[in-house]
Each structure stands twice: as structure tokens, then as C-alpha cells.
Design an enzyme around this catalytic site. Structure first.
Site, mmCIF file in Angstrom:
data_model
loop_
_atom_site.group_PDB
_atom_site.id
_atom_site.type_symbol
_atom_site.label_atom_id
_atom_site.label_comp_id
_atom_site.label_asym_id
_atom_site.label_seq_id
_atom_site.Cartn_x
_atom_site.Cartn_y
_atom_site.Cartn_z
ATOM 1 C CD GLU A 40 79.543 -65.419 -52.606
ATOM 2 O OE1 GLU A 40 78.875 -66.466 -52.740
ATOM 3 O OE2 GLU A 40 79.465 -64.395 -52.150
ATOM 4 C CE1 TYR A 121 77.530 -66.317 -57.075
ATOM 5 C CE2 TYR A 121 78.174 -68.039 -55.630
ATOM 6 C CZ TYR A 121 77.560 -66.634 -55.910
ATOM 7 O OH TYR A 121 77.436 -65.836 -54.821
ATOM 8 C CG ASP A 139 73.184 -65.846 -56.399
ATOM 9 O OD1 ASP A 139 72.509 -65.260 -57.096
ATOM 10 O OD2 ASP A 139 73.105 -65.526 -55.014
#
Length: 339
Positions: A40, A121, A139
């Protein structure tokens, strides 16, 4: 709509999930939190195709967060070179150290937010995907899918509050991690920026943007501001088959990275055009590079058989320059001189 959307999407995901090295297959136990977190961080503002080889290199060299925490920062920064947004790499180092001290990743979204480099996020993504906690993961792909599903008319970035609220409506209590990844896959392969493949979409019956006849109009975007163009110079200083490299300051643009000396250009203004050495310089050409908030035109100046500049730096052998971990900008400049 909520139950219908999540059920349809998870059914689709079970048969169409992308096979990615940091993922578990649908229905399998959650993946290692380290792999989720690492992927990520790498994927922020970078494509899956670009990230895959970097991810595999990192996992091979540092298979656990403890191994990453114990690695020299300069090795990590060199391995990161080319992925861009180097503040992410610096936060990667800080976060790995903190997680290793804790004895592992925390499981809740709130605790994950306390770690260096984890915004809303990333914390939500790790909580949902690695720990199967219900978290609202938004996202750019999810943003696009939700904006179209609900035909949200407000332009970005104002629309983000409404998009997040709508995403919360459809996020299920169970399989939240699979749901988040399904939304990402849908946005990446079906609900694309241009020419969305509505006939293949499992949510087309629920999509309000499709009903308008122009789903690609969503999310609505505010007019772009023109990027300023900055001018600068980089200096290739060569002696005995080696080039002089400096280490950029730890904070700021390309912080902590090895680089060619330059004339002080920045996002705020042009460079001063002052070389680090007296003598004759030969122009090798110009490289252009686009950063988030500005574009740079960098003139590359060359001096061979040079004396050693003042200040800190190192002579790096030309035949191993690819191991120096230069950022993309300076790799372009080096290529201009050596090709």
C-alpha cells in the site's frame, strides 16, 4: 442498494480477483500485514505494474518488518529509487522501526493511524485487508466507482466527503478486505477513467451514472491549474572513471537520496546557476521531469578531469552507477552524459 452492491461485487470478485503478490486469494486467510502495508505504501500514486518488481525485491531482501527495520536506511532508499515520492521511503523506515519495537502491526484503524506515514486510506486498507476489520477504504479507483455508482455531481476535491459517506453505505460488515480489493479491481479493469466497460460491470444495474448516458463524466473534476515550469542545472563532475555524488538533505524533495550536485532549484523557484567548481563546463543537454506541483527543465553541465569539490560527497565508480540508487531525475541526467 447497499446489500445488493456488496453481494454482487463479492460474487464477481470471487471469480475475477487479480493475482497480486501481496494478496491472499478470495476466501483465504488474510495476508501478512507486512506485505499489505508495504504494497500500500508503494502503490500510493504509482501503478501496480511499476510496483510489482519493487515489492518482490523488498520481500526478497527484507522478508519481515523486523528485517526491514534492521536494514541500513541508505540501502532501503537505494532500493526505492525510481518509485518516486521519496518521503514515503523515509516514512517506511520510521514505520518499520516503530512496528518492530511494538512487536507487530496494531489491528485497529485508529492505532494504525498513529504509525508514521499511514494516513486515513492506508490505515483503513491495512485494517480491512490484513485484519478483516470493517473499514471504509477509498483510493482513486474506489473514488471513481462510487462517484459513478451514486452519480455524485460535486467536483473533486469537494466531492470527497460525499464519496466517502456513500462508500461507507455499501461497505459490508463481513469480508470488508475482499470488498475493498474488489472495488479496486473493478475501478482498475472495468470502471476505468475512459471508456468504462459497463456491459461487463456487475454493478451496472445499480449505477446512476450509467443511467445518465455519460458515466465517464464522473467523478466531476475541477479545472486543472497550470503547473509552473522551473529551471535548474545539474553538474556531472568526473575524474578517473568516477562521478561525484552528493547526499541530498534528509527533508524535502528527494530527501536523503544520492544525487548529482545541482544549483538549488526547488518547487518554489529556479536554481541560481552557480556551479560547485570553477573551470570550463560543457553542456550535455537538458532533461525534463514532472513532479506533483511543478515541472523541471534541468540543464546538465559536464566537467571531466575535475578537482574534488568542497563539501561532503563521494566518488562513485561509473561502472557501478546503477547501484547508487539515483532518483529518476538524476538517472535521466546520467543517461544523457553516458549514452
Amino acid at each position: 442498494m447497499a446489500a445488493t452492491v456488496s453481494d454482487r461485487l463479492l460474487d464477481w470478485y470471487d471469480g475475477h480477483a487479480r493475482d497480486l503478490p501481496w494478496r491472499a486469494r478470495p476466501g483465504a486467510p488474510p495476508p501478512d500485514p507486512y506485505r499489505v502495508w508495504l504494497s500500500e505504501i508503494m502503490l500510493q500514486q504509482t501503478t501496480v505494474a511499476a510496483v510489482k518488481p519493487y515489492f518482490e525485491t523488498f520481500i526478497s531482501r527484507w522478508p519481515t518488518v523486523e528485517a526491514l527495520a534492521a536494514a541500513p536506511q541508505e540501502d532501503i532508499m537505494a532500493a526505492w529509487a525510481g518509485l518516486g515520492y521519496y518521503s514515503r521511503a523515509r516514512n517506511l523506515v520510521k514505520c518499520a522501526g516503530e512496528v518492530a519495537q511494538r512487536g507487530g502491526f496494531p489491528m485497529t484503524e485508529g492505532e494504525l493511524r498513529e504509525l508514521p506515514g499511514l494516513g486515513a486510506y492506508t490505515a483503513a486498507a491495512v485494517a480491512a485487508i490484513a485484519f478483516d476489520r470493517r473499514a471504509v477504504v477509498v483510493d482513486a479507483n474506489v473514488e471513481r466507482v462510487v462517484a459513478r455508482l451514486f452519480a455524485i455531481e460535486d467536483p473533486l476535491p469537494v466531492a470527497r466527503k460525499a464519496i466517502r459517506a456513500a462508500a461507507a453505505e455499501i461497505t459490508p460488515e463481513k469480508r470488508a478486505g475482499d470488498f475493498a480489493q474488489a472495488m479496486m479491481d473493478l475501478g482498475s479493469g472495468i470502471c476505468t477513467t475512459r471508456d468504462p466497460k459497463c456491459l461487463l460491470c456487475p454493478l451496472s444495474a445499480d449505477c446512476r451514472a450509467r443511467a445518465t448516458g455519460d458515466p465517464a463524466r464522473f467523478p466531476v473534476k475541477a479545472p486543472k491549474k497550470a503547473r509552473p515550469v522551473r529551471q535548474g542545472r545539474a553538474y556531472w563532475i568526473e575524474r578517473e572513471n568516477a562521478v561525484w555524488l552528493v547526499r541530498r538533505e534528509g527533508k524535502g524533495m528527494l530527501g536523503g537520496m544520492r544525487a548529482l550536485p545541482d544549483d538549488g532549484w526547488s518547487a518554489r523557484g529556479d536554481g541560481l546557476g552557480e556551479p560547485p567548481l570553477d573551470g570550463d563546463w560543457e553542456g550535455a543537454g537538458m532533461v525534463r521531469h514532472t513532479f506533483t506541483h511543478f515541472a523541471l527543465e534541468l540543464s546538465v553541465q559536464v566537467q571531466r578531469d575535475a578537482t574534488q569539490p568542497s563539501g561532503e560527497g563521494e566518488w562513485w565508480p561509473l561502472d557501478t552507477l546503477n547501484e547508487a540508487g539515483l532518483p529518476t531525475l538524476f538517472t535521466k541526467a546520467a543517461r544523457l552524459v553516458t549514452s
